[in-house]
Design a protein around this motif. Structure first.
Motif, PDB file in Angstrom:
ATOM      1  N   ILE A 182      -3.305   3.058   2.674  1.00 24.47           N
ATOM      2  CA  ILE A 182      -2.875   1.683   2.452  1.00 24.47           C
ATOM      3  C   ILE A 182      -1.343   1.677   2.510  1.00 24.47           C
ATOM      4  N   VAL A 183      -0.802   0.938   3.465  1.00 26.98           N
ATOM      5  CA  VAL A 183       0.647   0.835   3.628  1.00 26.98           C
ATOM      6  C   VAL A 183       1.059  -0.576   3.210  1.00 26.98           C
ATOM      7  N   ALA A 184       1.964  -0.668   2.261  1.00 25.90           N
ATOM      8  CA  ALA A 184       2.439  -1.964   1.771  1.00 25.90           C
ATOM      9  C   ALA A 184       3.943  -2.025   1.952  1.00 25.90           C
ATOM     10  N   VAL A 185       4.401  -3.048   2.665  1.00 25.62           N
ATOM     11  CA  VAL A 185       5.832  -3.212   2.927  1.00 25.62           C
ATOM     12  C   VAL A 185       6.292  -4.511   2.287  1.00 25.62           C
ATOM     13  N   ALA A 186       7.316  -4.416   1.453  1.00 27.87           N
ATOM     14  CA  ALA A 186       7.851  -5.597   0.763  1.00 27.87           C
ATOM     15  C   ALA A 186       8.419  -6.588   1.766  1.00 27.87           C
ATOM     16  N   THR A 187       8.178  -7.878   1.526  1.00 28.72           N
ATOM     17  CA  THR A 187       8.757  -8.912   2.383  1.00 28.72           C
ATOM     18  C   THR A 187      10.152  -9.302   1.908  1.00 28.72           C
ATOM     19  N   GLY A 188      10.513  -8.866   0.723  1.00 32.09           N
ATOM     20  CA  GLY A 188      11.843  -9.141   0.177  1.00 32.09           C
ATOM     21  C   GLY A 188      12.462  -7.859  -0.330  1.00 32.09           C
ATOM     22  N   ALA A 189      13.227  -7.968  -1.390  1.00 33.99           N
ATOM     23  CA  ALA A 189      13.934  -6.817  -1.935  1.00 33.99           C
ATOM     24  C   ALA A 189      13.001  -5.810  -2.611  1.00 33.99           C
ATOM     25  N   ARG A 190      11.843  -6.260  -3.073  1.00 34.16           N
ATOM     26  CA  ARG A 190      10.903  -5.364  -3.759  1.00 34.16           C
ATOM     27  C   ARG A 190       9.499  -5.958  -3.722  1.00 34.16           C
ATOM     28  N   ILE A 191       8.516  -5.123  -4.026  1.00 33.65           N
ATOM     29  CA  ILE A 191       7.140  -5.595  -4.152  1.00 33.65           C
ATOM     30  C   ILE A 191       6.961  -6.072  -5.593  1.00 33.65           C
ATOM     31  N   PRO A 192       6.499  -7.306  -5.785  1.00 31.01           N
ATOM     32  CA  PRO A 192       6.296  -7.794  -7.158  1.00 31.01           C
ATOM     33  C   PRO A 192       5.346  -6.873  -7.935  1.00 31.01           C
ATOM     34  N   ALA A 193       5.612  -6.691  -9.214  1.00 31.39           N
ATOM     35  CA  ALA A 193       4.824  -5.795 -10.062  1.00 31.39           C
ATOM     36  C   ALA A 193       3.337  -6.138 -10.030  1.00 31.39           C
ATOM     37  N   ARG A 194       3.022  -7.409 -10.121  1.00 29.40           N
ATOM     38  CA  ARG A 194       1.617  -7.832 -10.130  1.00 29.40           C
ATOM     39  C   ARG A 194       0.911  -7.416  -8.838  1.00 29.40           C
ATOM     40  N   THR A 195       1.587  -7.573  -7.721  1.00 29.97           N
ATOM     41  CA  THR A 195       1.022  -7.176  -6.431  1.00 29.97           C
ATOM     42  C   THR A 195       0.864  -5.663  -6.363  1.00 29.97           C
ATOM     43  N   PHE A 196       1.872  -4.925  -6.832  1.00 26.69           N
ATOM     44  CA  PHE A 196       1.785  -3.468  -6.797  1.00 26.69           C
ATOM     45  C   PHE A 196       0.627  -2.971  -7.654  1.00 26.69           C
ATOM     46  N   HIS A 197       0.422  -3.550  -8.808  1.00 24.15           N
ATOM     47  CA  HIS A 197      -0.697  -3.159  -9.677  1.00 24.15           C
ATOM     48  C   HIS A 197      -2.028  -3.420  -8.978  1.00 24.15           C
ATOM     49  N   TRP A 198      -2.129  -4.559  -8.293  1.00 27.36           N
ATOM     50  CA  TRP A 198      -3.353  -4.890  -7.560  1.00 27.36           C
ATOM     51  C   TRP A 198      -3.590  -3.864  -6.459  1.00 27.36           C
ATOM     52  N   LEU A 199      -2.526  -3.484  -5.746  1.00 29.02           N
ATOM     53  CA  LEU A 199      -2.654  -2.487  -4.680  1.00 29.02           C
ATOM     54  C   LEU A 199      -3.062  -1.121  -5.234  1.00 29.02           C
ATOM     55  N   CYS A 200      -2.539  -0.762  -6.395  1.00 29.06           N
ATOM     56  CA  CYS A 200      -2.957   0.484  -7.044  1.00 29.06           C
ATOM     57  C   CYS A 200      -4.443   0.454  -7.375  1.00 29.06           C
ATOM     58  N   SER A 201      -4.925  -0.678  -7.836  1.00 24.46           N
ATOM     59  CA  SER A 201      -6.349  -0.835  -8.124  1.00 24.46           C
ATOM     60  C   SER A 201      -7.169  -0.704  -6.848  1.00 24.46           C
ATOM     61  N   LEU A 202      -6.703  -1.334  -5.775  1.00 20.40           N
ATOM     62  CA  LEU A 202      -7.390  -1.237  -4.486  1.00 20.40           C
ATOM     63  C   LEU A 202      -7.455   0.214  -4.022  1.00 20.40           C
ATOM     64  N   ALA A 203      -6.352   0.935  -4.149  1.00 20.54           N
ATOM     65  CA  ALA A 203      -6.326   2.345  -3.763  1.00 20.54           C
ATOM     66  C   ALA A 203      -7.339   3.151  -4.571  1.00 20.54           C
ATOM     67  N   LYS A 204      -7.431   2.846  -5.838  1.00 20.33           N
ATOM     68  CA  LYS A 204      -8.364   3.582  -6.712  1.00 20.33           C
ATOM     69  C   LYS A 204      -9.818   3.310  -6.339  1.00 20.33           C
ATOM     70  N   ILE A 205     -10.179   2.055  -6.169  1.00 19.29           N
ATOM     71  CA  ILE A 205     -11.588   1.755  -5.903  1.00 19.29           C
ATOM     72  C   ILE A 205     -12.023   2.120  -4.484  1.00 19.29           C
ATOM     73  N   THR A 206     -11.071   2.232  -3.559  1.00 15.60           N
ATOM     74  CA  THR A 206     -11.409   2.619  -2.190  1.00 15.60           C
ATOM     75  C   THR A 206     -11.126   4.091  -1.925  1.00 15.60           C
ATOM     76  N   SER A 207     -10.631   4.816  -2.918  1.00 18.60           N
ATOM     77  CA  SER A 207     -10.299   6.242  -2.800  1.00 18.60           C
ATOM     78  C   SER A 207      -9.333   6.508  -1.650  1.00 18.60           C
ATOM     79  N   ARG A 208      -8.340   5.647  -1.529  1.00 15.44           N
ATOM     80  CA  ARG A 208      -7.307   5.810  -0.506  1.00 15.44           C
ATOM     81  C   ARG A 208      -5.972   6.084  -1.156  1.00 15.44           C
ATOM     82  N   GLN A 209      -5.083   6.664  -0.372  1.00 14.21           N
ATOM     83  CA  GLN A 209      -3.703   6.847  -0.804  1.00 14.21           C
ATOM     84  C   GLN A 209      -2.960   5.537  -0.567  1.00 14.21           C
TER      85      GLN A 209
END
Length: 107
Positions: free
Chosen positions: A23-50
């Protein structure tokens, strides 16, 4: 996930590690919002992806080629991503590996 609402562009088929898509996530601004990053971490966990999350640095002229890199997973994966981005011409300013994946967070 709409980039204008989430603050991130998510790509699921750009990188592969050990036979699995990353899973590759690229910020559209200066940073990835914390809420979005937490969601992506959850996605990585449930899909067993890096997960590799990238936020490019900006100066007065715009993006300057430096980036902040956050990964989930092993130290080996983190080192591989640092090397990969360096080979593409980007200079790492801050690299971190998330030690624990957060629990599922609904958005």
């Amino acid at each position: 996930m709409r980039p204008d609402l989430s603050g991130v562009i998510v790509m699921l088929d750009q990188l592969e590690w050990q036979g699995e898509d990353v899973i590759v996530a690229v910020a559209t601004g200066a940073r990835i919002p914390a809420r979005t990053f937490h969601w992506l971490c959850s996605l990585a966990k449930i899909t067993s992806r890096q997960l590799v999350a990238v936020a490019y640095e900006q100066d007065e002229q715009g993006f300057n080629g430096e980036f902040n890199l956050r990964t989930t997973g092993s130290e080996e994966f983190r080192q591989l991503m640092v090397t990969y981005f360096a080979q593409k011409g980007f200079t790492s300013t801050h690299v971190s590996r998330e030690r624990r994946i957060l629990e599922m967070v609904s958005i």
